[in-house]
Design an enzyme around this catalytic site. Structure first.
Site, PDB file in Angstrom:
ATOM      1  N   THR A 132       0.843  -1.184   0.000  1.00 31.09           N
ATOM      2  CA  THR A 132       0.000   0.000   0.000  1.00 31.09           C
ATOM      3  C   THR A 132       0.882   1.239   0.000  1.00 31.09           C
ATOM      4  OG1 THR A 132      -1.793   1.095   1.191  1.00 31.09           O
ATOM      5  CG2 THR A 132      -0.131   0.027   2.517  1.00 31.09           C
TER       6      THR A 132
ATOM      7  N   GLY B 234       2.677  -2.378   4.314  1.00 26.97           N
ATOM      8  CA  GLY B 234       3.218  -3.563   4.933  1.00 26.97           C
ATOM      9  C   GLY B 234       2.289  -4.602   5.501  1.00 26.97           C
TER      10      GLY B 234
END
Length: 536
Positions: free
Chosen positions: A351, A433
């Site tokens: 992301t 993450g």
């Protein structure tokens, strides 16, 4: 302008300072677009929309129009709300015969809510935050980047290289981002004219064009051609939710996050457990510091894996998990001298984090995603989009709270955050993450709040990642080598099975942070990333 900035740019790893406004993102061109909005008198929400749109062009491996998005917005009055942009599962689902595909058409089973998140945020900006900038003007920098191109980033090249042997399963990636079947060389200009056309349609006809207009019809046709179960009716039913944030008291302030099905509650639970310990008596970066962080993460992840899912479909015991009794009880089970065993599964995902704050008191903390790098790997017709694969996060176990069901929103790892003190935003933070997000945030927040570091110092210090990763299938504690030999030895003595990773490893996440105080703004993006913070 900060002394670390020259002519509107800043070196990677610089700390930006300003008294007028600040923006940060993982791509310099996106941050510059956000800063330009602030310079033209726009507010933090408008800057975040411009940056998010640019990242949908310049960071296609981690975000895009065909993904989801999350915002925390604080206005000048101190009011805070979250926007939770999660696409729901198709109304008519196929039989997955035991497993949901991680890539390809079968993984394209949830709609995409990023564009609706931008649109609703723009409406909030206009109605409540003094926003004056035209919707189309905010998308113009992204349209220009898609049409005219930009130099390929090191991050994009890394993920093309990393997936080079899997391109048969990522046909949309190969067709759009390889050159004669090869990863483009450094400096290659990446142009996306089809994506520019889609962005122009959204700019001209409004954000709901993505869900109910002519663009929606093209998207639905592209999804059907790819083999996705999503339909035009599914797109039309998609909308981000505006909600009150979850709150957790911490060191005289409040940590804020999104409600389930995001793992915002997990980050809050970790920090609530840590507040039961006197971190002022624990040296930053010591084995004691890392041990407490890791053990708190384990306890919160056990609760997360047991309970977290769409609260429209199951009971998520938010009040109990964040209660003083539960947090104190969890903290009491931590053995300061011994590690808890950890054989639990790791969730992948990638992301982008972006944030902005303006001199009027508005602030935004935001994450956007396509789940795995490159999402489903499938293109959506001639729209220039890759669709995400967030639906692969569902379970097919009928006893699991996150079991797949029509119209259900999947568990989401994304959880941007905000820290308030005296009712005003003081810290904006978030990271890439997946499972690493709460872990990275715990390390950063203790350094920002408990140890008083500035954003750059907090982001640059060694970090850890518990569990499996895309490159290491062992359930070990990954710790950056610059934590030091003595720390490694002491953690191993306590029973942690440690796998050293390189200092400033990409495995440790790509967070960003902005601090706000009486002197103004300071911010940074992780030196492990391609990003930068810039101040007016």
């Amino acid at each position: 302008m900060d002394s670390n900035t020259v002519n509107g740019t800043a070196p990677r790893g610089a700390l930006a300072r300003s008294t007028e406004g600040i923006a940060t993102s993982p791509h310099t061109l996106a941050t510059e677009a956000g800063l330009a909005v602030l310079r033209e008198g726009g507010n933090a929400i408008e800057a975040a929309i411009a940056m998010g749109a640019c990242l949908a062009v310049t960071y296609p491996h981690f975000t895009g129009l065909g993904g989801d998005a999350f915002m925390i917005v604080a206005d000048a009055t101190g009011r805070v709300r979250t926007l939770s942009g999660i696409g729901q599962a198709a109304a008519r689902l196929p039989d997955y015969h035991g497993s949901i595909p991680m890539r390809g058409p079968g993984s394209m089973l949830t709609t995409a809510a990023t564009v609706d998140t931008w649109g609703q945020a723009h409406a909030i900006s206009r109605a409540e935050c003094g926003g004056t900038m035209d919707w189309g003007a905010l998308l113009e920098p992204a349209i220009r980047l898609a049409r005219d191109g930009f130099p390929i980033t090191p991050s994009q090249r890394f993920w093309l290289d990393f997936r080079a042997d899997e391109m048969d399963a990522l046909p949309g990636v190969a067709a759009r981002f390889l050159r004669d079947g090869q990863v483009p060389a450094d400096g290659t200009t990446i142009r996306q004219p089809d994506l520019a056309t889609s962005l122009e349609s959204i700019a001209e006809h409004g954000h709901r064009d993505f869900y109910e207009g002519r663009l929606a019809a093209r998207i639905a046709a592209g999804l059907a051609a790819a083999g996705s179960p999503l339909t035009a009716d599914d797109l039309a039913a998609t909308a981000a939710r505006v909600e009150e944030p979850l709150r957790m008291a911490y060191r005289g302030g409040e940590l804020l996050s999104h409600r389930p099905p995001t793992q915002g509650i997990t980050t809050l639970e970790i920090m609530g457990i840590l507040e039961r310990f006197d971190l002022a008596a624990v040296a930053e970066g010591s084995a004691d510091h890392y041990h407490l962080l890791v053990e708190a993460v384990k306890l919160a992840f056990i609760d997360r894996n047991r309970h977290l899912a769409d609260p429209d479909f199951c009971d998520v015991p938010i009040d109990r998990l964040l209660s003083a009794g539960h947090l104190s009880g969890s903290a009491a089970t931590i053995d300061r001298s011994r590690a808890r065993a950890w054989p639990h599964a790791f969730r992948n995902g990638d992301t982008v984090f972006l944030a902005a704050a303006d001199r009027h008191g508005n602030a935004v903390s935001m994450l956007q995603t396509v789940y795995y790098d490159w999402g489903s790997g499938e293109a959506v017709g001639d729209t220039g989009m890759l669709w995400h694969n967030r639906g692969a996060a569902f379970s097919l176990d009928p006893s699991h709270p996150n079991v797949l069901a029509p119209g259900k929103r999947p568990f989401h790892t994304l959880n941007p955050g905000m820290y308030l003190k005296d009712g005003r935003a003081r810290l904006l933070y978030g990271t890439q993450g997946a499972d690493g997000q709460p872990q990275t945030l715990a390390a950063i927040l203790t350094r920002l709040i408990d140890y008083g570091m500035d954003p750059l110092a907090a982001l640059a210090r060694p970090r850890f990642l518990l569990g499996r990763t895309f490159s290491d299938s062992r359930d070990t504690l990954k710790l950056e080598e610059d934590a030091g030999i003595e720390v490694f030895a002491e953690l191993a003595r306590r029973g942690h099975e440690i796998s050293p990773i390189a200092a400033h490893s990409p495995l440790a996440g790509h967070p960003g942070a902005i601090a706000i105080d009486a002197q103004g703004f300071s911010g940074a993006h992780d030196p492990r990333s391609d990003g930068v913070a810039l101040g007016l």
